[in-house]
Design a protein around this motif. Structure first.
Motif, short mmCIF file in Angstrom:
data_model
loop_
_atom_site.label_atom_id
_atom_site.label_comp_id
_atom_site.label_asym_id
_atom_site.label_seq_id
_atom_site.Cartn_x
_atom_site.Cartn_y
_atom_site.Cartn_z
N PRO A 72 0.82 -1.22 0.00
CA PRO A 72 0.00 0.00 0.00
C PRO A 72 0.85 1.27 0.00
CG PRO A 72 -0.28 -1.29 2.03
CD PRO A 72 0.44 -2.15 1.07
N VAL A 364 6.22 -15.86 -4.98
CA VAL A 364 5.44 -15.32 -3.86
C VAL A 364 5.96 -13.93 -3.47
CG1 VAL A 364 4.94 -17.60 -2.94
CG2 VAL A 364 6.82 -16.26 -1.96
N THR A 642 8.46 -15.87 4.33
CA THR A 642 7.47 -16.60 3.54
C THR A 642 8.15 -17.53 2.55
OG1 THR A 642 6.43 -14.45 3.48
CG2 THR A 642 5.31 -16.21 2.31
N PHE A 646 7.81 -21.63 2.17
CA PHE A 646 7.35 -22.27 0.94
C PHE A 646 8.43 -23.18 0.36
CE2 PHE A 646 3.98 -19.24 1.02
CZ PHE A 646 2.97 -19.79 0.26
N MET B 1 1.00 -17.94 -0.99
CA MET B 1 -0.15 -17.12 -1.35
C MET B 1 -0.99 -16.79 -0.13
SD MET B 1 -0.17 -16.22 -4.39
CE MET B 1 1.51 -16.32 -4.90
N ARG B 2 -0.98 -17.76 0.81
CA ARG B 2 -1.74 -17.56 2.02
C ARG B 2 -1.23 -16.31 2.72
NH1 ARG B 2 -2.20 -21.96 5.73
NH2 ARG B 2 -2.80 -21.04 7.70
N HIS B 3 0.10 -16.19 2.66
CA HIS B 3 0.72 -15.03 3.30
C HIS B 3 0.20 -13.74 2.67
CE1 HIS B 3 3.77 -12.80 5.40
NE2 HIS B 3 3.90 -12.11 4.28
N TYR B 7 -1.76 -10.89 4.39
CA TYR B 7 -1.17 -9.57 4.26
C TYR B 7 -2.21 -8.55 3.83
CZ TYR B 7 2.48 -6.31 3.55
OH TYR B 7 3.28 -5.22 3.67
N CYS B 11 -3.52 -5.35 5.73
CA CYS B 11 -3.53 -4.02 5.12
C CYS B 11 -4.92 -3.45 5.15
CB CYS B 11 -3.05 -4.09 3.68
SG CYS B 11 -1.33 -4.52 3.60
#
Lengths: 807, 359
Positions: A72, A364, A642, A646, B1-3, B7, B11
């Motif tokens: 963001p 990712v 992350t 993974f 992707m879960r992260h 996330y 947000c």
């Protein structure tokens, strides 16, 4: 895993092609070899077409792609970048004299020529260009009658002492010292704002071309009397593109090293050349496909061809190795190629799939350059399936290997089969399957891992050197940055907060007061040197409206006063608000861009925004080089975690699938984890921070490293499960694939080691760390697999075997 | 992707809470206490200084108040009830003092500057002025009509944008406030009540009143367009004195022997007859003189916009010599703190300059 399903024993020696049953082998094998001419023609056509496309591949250095796009805070930047024009897209050409000061007719003449030349370069936002020679640079003075003003360069300048004295006085009263003129008066600046798009053609700004014009200026006007320093985004982009070309040159070096490694191993010229050629064809296809997909080579993706080449060469060598063994026994080259294909296709496919997993987890990470890197590497590896797994064996079936090299191979094998003739590697490594050495290895590994883990706790996020982090601290660009910082007193580490209001809101009393409050809050943060914002500019323009009285160094409530002050400010520093007065940057100049400094600033801004944001006023991080780096650091830190989760999950699952034993998974994964930890410790020791460029290193290291375990363990387990002891099994595994492991490690390392000399710092960091990972993983696999197997897999196969006997 | 999903969720929550935080309302500086300054208060922008006994007190931008009890060696920030820019300071003894500045704020201390309360601000001043003249008009005094117009013009929507440029208390009861556009008020009860004084000054043009001072028992106001106002006790009114100068005077200093009015571009005029006639003097300042003070021995010290401190060679103040400045800055005020030392205040804070160096 299928690695040794079709063992060499099932394949009889067939000396004449005519004796070979063409209908034998699997469907793929038959499809490939029975129509091998068609395959070669298709591949040749593909090579010509993709090679042609590859010549159209462009290079660029997009900074946007190095930032985490969907964070963001970065969205804040993208949404408001129009308002932040003054932050990024400009260059400062600093012209330094070796004389006493800039008030010298020769110097001023050179400066005029430079200024005029720059003015004509396409893409320069001419009305806003500033130098001592442009009319925009003016002095103002408060007199009894009001403001009087004029251009700093006297209209009647003629190089005489009188007109130079006039210029000197104007420079002082315009307050240009520290802005356009250095504090020591030994240099002055040509400030060049750049347009994003060509106003006539609408084409985006061409960084490469602009950098070319800049180096022409350096060349034409630089001398022992005049030194030219250029800082700014466009120069940095140009230097990165230069670096990119230099690194492309390294590719030749990598090819030579791989050639040498392969020849040393095979002693066969024709097949070495063939393997390298096949790997190069794969790279060519990759470049063509990248171009077709609309990508360009950037400082990250330029590394993909190196990786693909190295992976291709190592797989190709295995093919060649297999064929050589068969040919050595007397099998015809065509049959040998088919045997090898039969034996190795699935194994190679599995290993390549493992690589793909390693690269794919990089997807990712929300940073385009990394995603592109992952995508391109995945494409490249897929190409290898066609080129190296299919095309190369077919080519080898025509070309074969040199009979002498094949004989040499056979001699070595015979020699090694004799009692006491085991190769040195076996003699050194087999003891690790036994209690004493296994314990020693495991204890030692535990100690090393613990120490490395302790060190790796100090791993910093972000870049740790001064200057632009993409380049080396002693690069020309960063030396120029240091010069400008030192002589003009402003740091290049800018952290901008975007102050967002409805249109017209930027000049409201409440907005300006809040900006002033944030500026004041930031000034208290350690590492913040100077804060510049519209609030401060309004204060100083308000005093100017009131005859310079310090009592008016204020933000006045009166709308008409603020309006006047803003008009005046816009004329002097147009980059402090946007045209609609709806977005304004508040810029903190930082003493450095270390992660903790950036984190403190971000935390301060977020806390301030929480307390002070209203419906009509928002304080948004972040822009400016340091601001973007702050956000990138956050994303890199989170992504690293992350990605590791993974990566290890995926790799473990693959191993479980292959070995069907969780114990074997531990044996395969632990050495990789230790290598990762040591790699982090190494980064601490080498003062390399965790950053965008280091994220792929561990993924690539683990992705390639797990191959070694797959090769070794699959054979070891197979032997153990058919009743062999651990020692026998490991000896067999070593004999069968030990050399392959070494070969993969060395070719991969050879592929990337040349990056260490890259002029782009992060490439060099990657090269160094990847070389370490690829090589250290060999040691980890060869030593740790037997040692861990002693503790975890000693009895593998026994109970099954024992259970099978009574039945 | 879960992260990524979690996330996004985080947000989203952050944005939602930012939305909730948007319930913040703007805190006006006139009612918001001054924050602690970053680093040392002695390097915060300070615009005015004064002595309260042996203590030095200073005020500056963003409501900052600082005190020093060791001749300016160390400084302490004192709590201030406002974060408006403070520009003027006046002490009368017994630790009683007043500070004034933007947003029309007037602060008062009874303990030499340790604690301050807000007595008055621009919004209150506008209300008071409007009511005062309206009452007079309603009482049949048509002569106040121009002042009603003036107040209306100056106060605008009454949001309190009426700044004070100077404050002077001559004793603990009687004090004056002056500001731009001819604004002037006076108190006889230590600042509890302020009376508009536009009708007690010959200022039809609504000139900015930059400084008010008392010299040798007489009150003077420095104004624009070469004007000096002097209190006429007989007429109970400030009387306009036009000097030969056309520009702005930022202040007046002097003693029983002389008056010196100073301003733009190093301009200074001297008067030996208590303001009746003025003659130009050479300061060699090169830029506006923002403040000046007269030492006990009659010498005059000036501080300028271009970071200079000038000391007159003698009590006649006909000639000035620059002092070596330890901290060059845009100077805003100068206060003699000892026979041979002055404290100078400006955009880079406060410094103590020795007068011995200039001789």
């Amino acid at each position: 895993m299928a690695v040794a399903k079709n063992s060499i024993d099932d394949m009889p020696v067939i000396a004449r092609v005519e004796d070979f049953d063409r209908r034998s082998g699997g469907f793929v094998e038959r499809a490939v070899f029975n129509f091998r001419g068609v395959l070669i023609v298709l591949c040749a056509m593909a090579t010509v077409f993709l090679g042609w496309r590859a010549t159209m591949l462009t290079v660029n250095a997009s900074f946007d792609k190095m930032t985490p796009q969907s964070h963001p805070y970065i969205r804040n930047y993208f949404e408001n970048r129009d308002a932040l024009g003054g932050l990024g897209n400009s260059v400062r050409i600093v012209v330094e004299t070796s004389g006493d000061d800039i008030f010298d007719p020769d110097y001023l003449q050179t400066l005029q020529k430079i200024s005029d030349t720059v003015f004509l370069i396409p893409g320069v936002d001419r009305p806003w260009m500033k130098s001592l020679w442009t009319p925009l640079v003016r002095w103002t003075e408060i007199t009894e009658e009001g403001l009087s003003a004029g251009a700093v360069m006297p209209e009647d300048y003629n190089g005489s002492k009188a007109s130079i004295d006039q210029l000197r006085a104007n420079v002082y009263r315009a307050g240009l010292i520290g802005d356009l003129v250095a504090n020591d008066l030994k240099s002055s600046t040509v400030f060049v704002p750049l347009l994003d798009h060509d106003p006539d053609t609408g084409a985006p700004f061409d960084y490469q071309r602009f950098a070319g014009e800049l180096s022409k200026i350096r060349h034409d006007y630089g001398s022992d009397k005049v030194k030219i320093h250029v800082v700014g985004f466009a120069q940095l982009a140009g230097d990165l593109i230069d670096g990119l070309y230099k690194v492309m040159g390294f590719f030749a070096a990598s090819v030579l090293i791989v050639l040498a490694v392969l020849y040393f191993y095979t002693r066969c010229v024709r097949s070495t050349l063939l393997v390298v050629a096949a790997a190069l064809v794969a790279v060519l296809w990759l470049l063509g496909i990248i171009q077709l997909l609309g990508y360009a080579l950037d400082p990250y993706s330029v590394l993909v061809p190196f990786l693909i080449f190295a992976i291709g060469a190592s797989h190709g060598t295995q093919k060649m190795n297999g064929i050589m063994q068969d040919v050595a026994r007397g099998t015809h080259r065509y049959v040998a190629a088919r045997y090898t294909f039969r034996r190795l296709f699935l194994a190679g496919l599995a290993a390549i799939l493992c690589n793909v997993v390693g690269f794919a987890v990089l997807m990712v990470i929300d940073i385009p350059v990394i995603r592109d890197l992952a995508l391109m590497t995945s494409i490249g590896v897929t190409i290898l399936v066609f080129v190296v797994l299919l095309l190369l064996p077919v080519l080898l079936s025509y070309v074969g290997v040199s009979p002498r090299a094949a004989r040499r191979r056979l001699d070595i094998q015979r020699r090694e089969a004799l009692p006491g003739g085991e190769p040195l590697g076996q003699r050194l490594l087999l003891p690790f399957t036994e209690r004493r050495w296994a314990t020693l290895a495991v204890v030692l590994a535990a100690v090393v891992a613990t120490v490395a883990f302790g060190i790796s706790r100090n791993l910093k996020v972000g870049d740790l050197d001064k200057g632009a982090p993409e380049l080396w601290p002693d690069s020309r660009y960063n030396r120029d940055v240091a010069y400008v910082n030192e002589h003009y007193g402003l740091s290049s580490d800018q952290y901008a907060v975007i102050v967002k209001t409805p249109p017209g809101g930027c000049e409201k009393f409440s907005t300006l007061v809040e900006m002033d409050r944030l500026a004041q809050t930031l000034r208290a943060v350690p590492g913040v040197q100077v804060v510049v914002s519209a609030a401060d500019a309004i204060r100083s323009t308000t005093t100017a409206l009131y005859e310079g009285s310090p009592k008016w160094l204020t933000i006045n409530r009166r709308e008409n006063v603020l309006l006047n002050a803003r008009d005046y400010m816009v004329a002097n520093s147009p980059d402090l608000t946007n045209r609609e007065c709806a977005a304004a940057p508040l810029i903190a100049y930082l003493s450095d861009h270390r992660a903790d400094t950036l984190e403190r600033v971000t935390d301060t801004v977020i806390a301030f925004a929480k307390q002070h944001d209203t419906d009509d006023l928002h304080f948004l991080p972040a822009a400016g080089s340091a601001g973007i780096q702050a956000i990138t650091n956050i994303v890199v830190h989170d992504s690293n975690r992350t990605m590791l989760i993974f990566l290890y999950t995926a790799t473990s699952l693959l191993c479980l699938l292959a070995f069907r034993s969780w114990r074997a998974v531990i044996v395969a994964i632990v050495p990789l984890v230790i290598t990762s930890v040591i790699c982090e410790a190494l980064m601490v020791e080498l003062n390399i921070g965790m950053k965008v460029a280091t994220l792929p290193v561990i993924a690539l290291g683990v992705g390639v490293g797990v191959d070694y375990a797959l090769y070794l363990l699959s054979i070891q387990l197979q032997v153990q499960r058919s009743g062999g002891s651990l020692r026998e099994a490991y000896a067999r595994a070593l004999g069968f694939t030990g050399r392959v492991v070494l070969l993969i490690g060395f070719t991969m390392a050879a592929g990337v080691v040349t990056w260490a000399w890259s002029p782009i710092k992060f490439q060099a960091n990657m090269g160094l760390l990847l070389t370490f990972m690829f090589l250290w993983n060999i040691a980890g696999a060869l030593v740790m697999i037997p040692a861990l197997s002693y503790f975890l897999l000693r009895d593998e196969g026994r109970e099954r075997h024992a259970a099978a006997v009574p039945a | 992707m879960r992260h990524s999903l979690s996330y996004l969720l985080i947000c989203g929550l952050a944005l939602a809470s930012a939305g909730a935080a948007a319930a913040n309302t703007f805190k006006d500086p006139a009612v918001t206490p001054a924050p602690e300054v970053p680093n040392s208060v002695s390097s915060a922008p300070l615009l005015a200084g004064a002595l309260s006994g042996t203590r030095i007190v200073a005020v500056g931008l963003r409501g900052v108040i600082a005190t020093s009890d060791d001749q300016g060696k160390t400084w302490k920030q004192q709590p201030s009830p406002v974060s408006s820019d403070l520009v003027a300071l006046s002490f009368v003894g017994d630790g009683k003092g007043w500070a004034a500045g933007h947003d029309g704020v007037v602060l008062h201390t009874e303990d030499g500057g340790n604690t301050w309360v807000k007595q008055f601000d621009g919004a209150a001043a506008c209300k008071r002025m409007t009511a005062y003249y309206q009452q007079k008009l309603d009482g049949g005094d048509a002569s106040v009509q121009p002042y009603i117009m003036q107040v209306k013009g100056n106060c605008g929507d009454g949001a309190g944008d009426l700044p004070w440029l100077d404050v002077l208390f001559v004793d603990e009861h009687n004090g004056y406030l002056v500001g731009p556009f001819g604004n002037i008020m006076a108190t006889a009860d230590g600042g509890a009540n302020w009376e508009p004084w536009q009708h007690r000054i010959d200022n039809d043009r609504g000139l900015h009143l930059n400084q008010i001072t008392r010299i040798n028992g007489e009150l003077y106001i420095a104004a624009e367009q070469g004007v000096v106002f002097k209190w006429d006790a007989g007429k109970q009114k400030f009387k306009l004195h036009q000097t030969p100068y056309k520009g702005t005077f930022f202040g007046i200093t002097g003693d029983s022997a002389k008056l010196i009015a100073f301003g733009l571009r190093g301009t200074a005029y001297a008067s030996a007859d208590a303001g009746e006639t003025w003659t130009a003097i050479e300061t060699d300042a090169g830029a506006a003189v923002n403040a000046a003070a007269t030492l006990a021995d009659g010498r005059v010290i000036m501080v300028t916009q271009n970071a200079r401190v000038l000391l007159s060679t003698d009590a006649q103040a006909r000639q000035f010599k620059p002092l070596t400045v330890t901290r060059p800055m845009l100077f805003a005020d100068v206060v003699p703190i000892a026979p041979d030392a002055v404290a100078v205040f400006g955009t880079a804070g406060v410094a103590v300059e020795s007068l011995a160096t200039g001789r």
